[in-house]
Every structure is written in structure tokens, then in C-alpha cells.
Scaffold this motif. Sequence first.
Motif: not given
Length: 113
Positions: A24-37, A72-79
Amino acid sequence: MLETSPPEIFDCQTCGACCAYQADWPRFSLESEAQLAAIPAKFVAADESGMKFENGRCAALTGELGKHVGCGVYAVRPQVCRDCMPGDPECRMARKALGFAVDDLPEPEAWWT
């Protein structure tokens, strides 16, 4: 704040503990819809609450823990992934849970000096 871990401070690519700490870590919390997409769906948990956790680690983590890893998602990884820094409390907690040494970690202040 630095985006990557300079090897002269600590080479995070030889660790990976923060990406294998718990499901359950990491969780999304501060990302915008665009960042999550921007995060490929194959790496997102079914309930869309955070990154998918498979085989005891984040699905986006590549390589072998404690030896050589990458994201694998370094450039778009969660906050939360961007905020985790070598030697901070979260880093130490994850490393201890996986049995990795914490003595060689820098003090978090090393990031801001």
C-alpha cells in the motif's frame, strides 16, 4: 529538491527498498489528473489508488533489489516517489524492513547543502 540521487551522496539504483516496502505504498495523493494519466495503466493498481505491487515490489521497478534497480516510469513517477530521499525516515524504514543496512546512508541534510 533533487530529482535523482547523486552517486557521491548515495546511489539509489543499488537499493530499491522504497519500491518494495509494502503493497500500500506508494499511494497517489498529490498528483493531478494529467500526472496520473501519464503513468501507464499496466503499472497502476486495480483500484487506482497507487502503483501496482507485484511479486513483493512496485510493478514499475526493474532489476534486482540491493544490486541494480531502475524505474520503468521514472519520468512520470508519483510525487511520493519523487519525495523519498536517501537517509530520510521513509528510506530508513524501507531499508530496515528489507534487511538492508542504514549505516551508510547520508543524513537527509546532505540533499540541501
